[in-house]
Write a protein that holds these residues in place. Structure first.
Motif, PDB file in Angstrom:
ATOM      1  N   GLY A  66       0.600  -1.248   0.183  1.00 20.15           N
ATOM      2  CA  GLY A  66       0.093   0.012   0.174  1.00 20.15           C
ATOM      3  C   GLY A  66       1.155   0.949   0.247  1.00 20.15           C
ATOM      4  O   GLY A  66       1.982   1.300   0.104  1.00 20.15           O
ATOM      5  N   LEU A  95      -4.327   3.006  -5.432  1.00 19.38           N
ATOM      6  CA  LEU A  95      -4.975   1.464  -5.996  1.00 19.38           C
ATOM      7  C   LEU A  95      -4.145   1.118  -7.559  1.00 19.38           C
ATOM      8  O   LEU A  95      -3.561  -0.387  -7.106  1.00 19.38           O
ATOM      9  N   GLU A 118      -4.533   1.646   1.191  1.00 16.35           N
ATOM     10  CA  GLU A 118      -5.009   2.424   0.123  1.00 16.35           C
ATOM     11  C   GLU A 118      -6.393   2.912   0.114  1.00 16.35           C
ATOM     12  O   GLU A 118      -6.671   2.690   0.849  1.00 16.35           O
TER      13      GLU A 118
END
Length: 237
Positions: A66, A95, A118
């Protein structure tokens, strides 16, 4: 393989190609004739690959992936010492970046579980909660196809004082992702956001560094308590 397809196909052709590849009826990837954000992360991706060559990680680990909220978790391995964990997060990511670099950042590790943080940057950069949900759907289907044995969990978007103006959008995105995760047997939604707000609805500033965006140790200790029960037993040492 995946990012090559993204680079060479336009959005319409991309949708059709992945529709056939994934046997799915819904896809929304942030793709153009050339993925404009790719060059931002080339050095970090290369560093990850070099690190893996020097010290190959164990297959079947739990992969944390992330943006900076995971990247800044310096004590991650110590906090989850009973588990095999890998952190391949990079600051500023969306993402859609994980989707683009899926074959570099996800596939090689063959993780038993993927924990994703994210949405923070995605929404703050102008993406609507529904658009972010579509990237969640896309990512989850890629995992279903290419890593069908891997469990998947999404950590909620955290509220932060520096991005308080997006708090309603963050909450909407969290609600959408939660509902989606509930509908999938191999997915979990981990809500860290509610414990970061007091009874009056004010964000607890004590969890944050001076920039009021990134967390300090106290914040990560809270996240540890919340995330630990969701970790897969398959990832234990």
């Amino acid at each position: 393989m995946i990012k090559t397809i993204i680079c060479r196909l336009g959005s319409g052709a991309l949708f059709g190609a992945f529709l056939m590849l994934f046997l799915t009826d819904s896809l929304n990837i942030a793709a153009q004739s050339e993925y404009s954000r790719a060059s931002l992360w080339e050095d970090e991706i290369a560093e990850f690959k070099q690190r893996d060559l020097e010290n190959p990680p164990k297959e079947g680990s739990i992969l944390f992936i992330g943006s900076s909220s995971f990247r800044g978790w310096r004590s991650l391995k110590d906090d989850f010492s009973e588990y095999k964990v890998i952190n391949r997060s990079f600051g500023g990511s969306h993402l859609s970046d994980l989707i683009y670099y899926f074959d570099d950042l996800i596939l090689p590790y063959k993780p038993c579980q993927i924990i994703v943080y994210e949405g923070d940057n995605d929404v703050a950069s102008g993406m609507t909660p529904k658009e972010y949900l579509q990237d969640v759907v896309t990512f989850s289907r890629m995992v279903e196809v290419f890593l069908p044995e891997s469990e998947l969990a999404f950590v909620s978007i955290k509220p932060s004082p520096a991005r308080e103006k997006w708090i309603e959008e963050y909450q909407e995105a969290n609600n959408l992702v939660r509902e989606f995760c509930i509908s999938k047997p191999n997915m979990k939604f981990i809500d860290v956001s509610q414990l970061m707000i007091d009874r009056e609805g004010k964000i607890k500033e004590e969890y944050f560094m001076s920039d009021m965006l990134h967390m300090k140790t106290l914040g990560y200790q809270l996240w540890k308590k919340v995330i630990l029960p969701y970790l897969s037993e398959k990832g234990k040492n």
